[in-house]
Scaffold this active site. Structure first.
Site, PDB file in Angstrom:
ATOM      1  N   LEU A  84      17.963  -8.650  -3.240  1.00 54.52           N
ATOM      2  CA  LEU A  84      19.293  -8.870  -3.803  1.00 54.52           C
ATOM      3  C   LEU A  84      19.394  -8.528  -5.291  1.00 54.52           C
ATOM      4  CD1 LEU A  84      20.185 -12.160  -1.887  1.00 54.52           C
ATOM      5  CD2 LEU A  84      20.745  -9.786  -1.294  1.00 54.52           C
ATOM      6  N   CYS A  85      18.377  -7.866  -5.827  1.00 51.53           N
ATOM      7  CA  CYS A  85      18.421  -7.444  -7.230  1.00 51.53           C
ATOM      8  C   CYS A  85      19.243  -6.166  -7.369  1.00 51.53           C
ATOM      9  CB  CYS A  85      17.014  -7.178  -7.762  1.00 51.53           C
ATOM     10  SG  CYS A  85      16.082  -8.661  -8.117  1.00 51.53           S
ATOM     11  N   HIS A  86      19.997  -6.100  -8.461  1.00 53.81           N
ATOM     12  CA  HIS A  86      20.765  -4.895  -8.758  1.00 53.81           C
ATOM     13  C   HIS A  86      19.854  -3.828  -9.354  1.00 53.81           C
ATOM     14  CE1 HIS A  86      23.951  -7.947  -8.685  1.00 53.81           C
ATOM     15  NE2 HIS A  86      24.766  -6.953  -8.391  1.00 53.81           N
ATOM     16  N   MET A 122      13.829 -10.703 -13.357  1.00 58.93           N
ATOM     17  CA  MET A 122      13.052 -10.265 -12.198  1.00 58.93           C
ATOM     18  C   MET A 122      12.235  -9.018 -12.525  1.00 58.93           C
ATOM     19  SD  MET A 122      13.481 -12.651 -10.156  1.00 58.93           S
ATOM     20  CE  MET A 122      12.416 -11.942  -8.923  1.00 58.93           C
ATOM     21  N   GLU A 123      12.758  -8.151 -13.364  1.00 59.96           N
ATOM     22  CA  GLU A 123      12.021  -6.949 -13.744  1.00 59.96           C
ATOM     23  C   GLU A 123      10.782  -7.303 -14.559  1.00 59.96           C
ATOM     24  OE1 GLU A 123      15.781  -5.757 -12.159  1.00 59.96           O
ATOM     25  OE2 GLU A 123      15.286  -7.314 -13.595  1.00 59.96           O
ATOM     26  N   ASP A 137      -6.945  -5.018  -8.057  1.00 62.20           N
ATOM     27  CA  ASP A 137      -7.340  -3.933  -7.159  1.00 62.20           C
ATOM     28  C   ASP A 137      -8.440  -3.079  -7.776  1.00 62.20           C
ATOM     29  OD1 ASP A 137      -7.091  -2.171  -4.824  1.00 62.20           O
ATOM     30  OD2 ASP A 137      -6.199  -0.760  -6.245  1.00 62.20           O
TER      31      ASP A 137
END
Length: 166
Positions: A84-86, A122-123, A137
Site C-alpha cells: 500500500l505504499c505510494h 517506509m523507504e 548474505d
C-alpha cells in the site's frame, strides 16, 4: 462520506476504510511539503567477522559498498515491496554503515528525502532492512550466528504530523 471517513477506519488506521478493507490512501488533496525520515538498524556478529569486513579481507569484496547500494536500491523499490505504499520520487537516499567494534556490530542508518504528499518512513526502513540482509548474505558463510536487530524509525519531518524524534 467525508474524506477522513473514506481514508480511515473507526480506529484511525488510514489504510483501512470504514468497512475494514485495505486500500491505498488518496493523498491527492494533501499539500506538497519537504519530508524526510531516518531509520537505523544493526547487524551483530562475531568480532573476527567484523574485523574481516573492516580489513577488506572478505572474498566477496567490499561488504559495506554492496550493502549501501542494496539499501539505496531497496528504498527506490519500496512501493514494489510494501503493497500500500505510494511510488515516490525520492530526492535523496543516504545509507551509511559504521563498524562498532566495541559492540561487535555494524550500525546502519538510512535517510530518505523528498518534496511530496506522503512520508518516506517506509523507504528509510526498507533501506536499512535490505542493507542489513545484504550484509548478512555476504557474510553468512563465515558467521552463521549474525543477528539483525533494532530496526527502527528514529526521526521524521514534514507533513501534517510535523517533526518526530525517537
Amino acid at each position: 462520506m467525508t474524506e477522513s471517513t473514506k481514508n480511515s477506519d473507526k480506529n484511525g488506521l488510514t489504510h483501512l476504510n470504514a468497512a475494514g478493507e485495505a486500500h491505498m490512501v488518496d493523498v491527492g488533496q494533501k499539500a506538497v511539503t519537504e519530508r524526510s525520515a531516518t531509520a537505523t538498524g544493526y547487524v551483530e556478529m562475531q568480532p573476527q567477522t567484523l574485523q574481516m569486513i573492516n580489513d577488506g579481507n572478505h572474498k566477496k569484496g567490499d561488504v559495506f559498498a554492496v550493502a549501501r547500494i542494496a539499501g539505496i536500491q531497496a528504498a527506490k523499490q519500496t512501493s514494489q515491496l510494501i503493497p500500500l505504499c505510494h511510488p515516490l520520487m525520492l530526492t535523496k537516499i543516504a545509507v551509511e554503515l559504521t563498524a562498532q567494534p566495541e559492540l561487535s556490530r555494524v550500525r546502519i542508518e538510512a535517510t530518505c528525502k523528498l518534496a511530496g504528499k506522503t512520508g518516506v518512513e517506509m523507504e528509510a526502513l526498507t533501506a536499512v532492512s535490505v542493507a542489513a540482509l545484504t550484509l548478512y548474505d555476504m557474510c553468512k558463510a563465515v558467521d552463521k550466528s549474525m543477528t539483525i536487530t533494532g530496526t527502527t524509525l528514529v526521526a521524521k519531518s514534514g507533513g501534517r504530523s510535523g517533526n518526530w524524534h525517537a
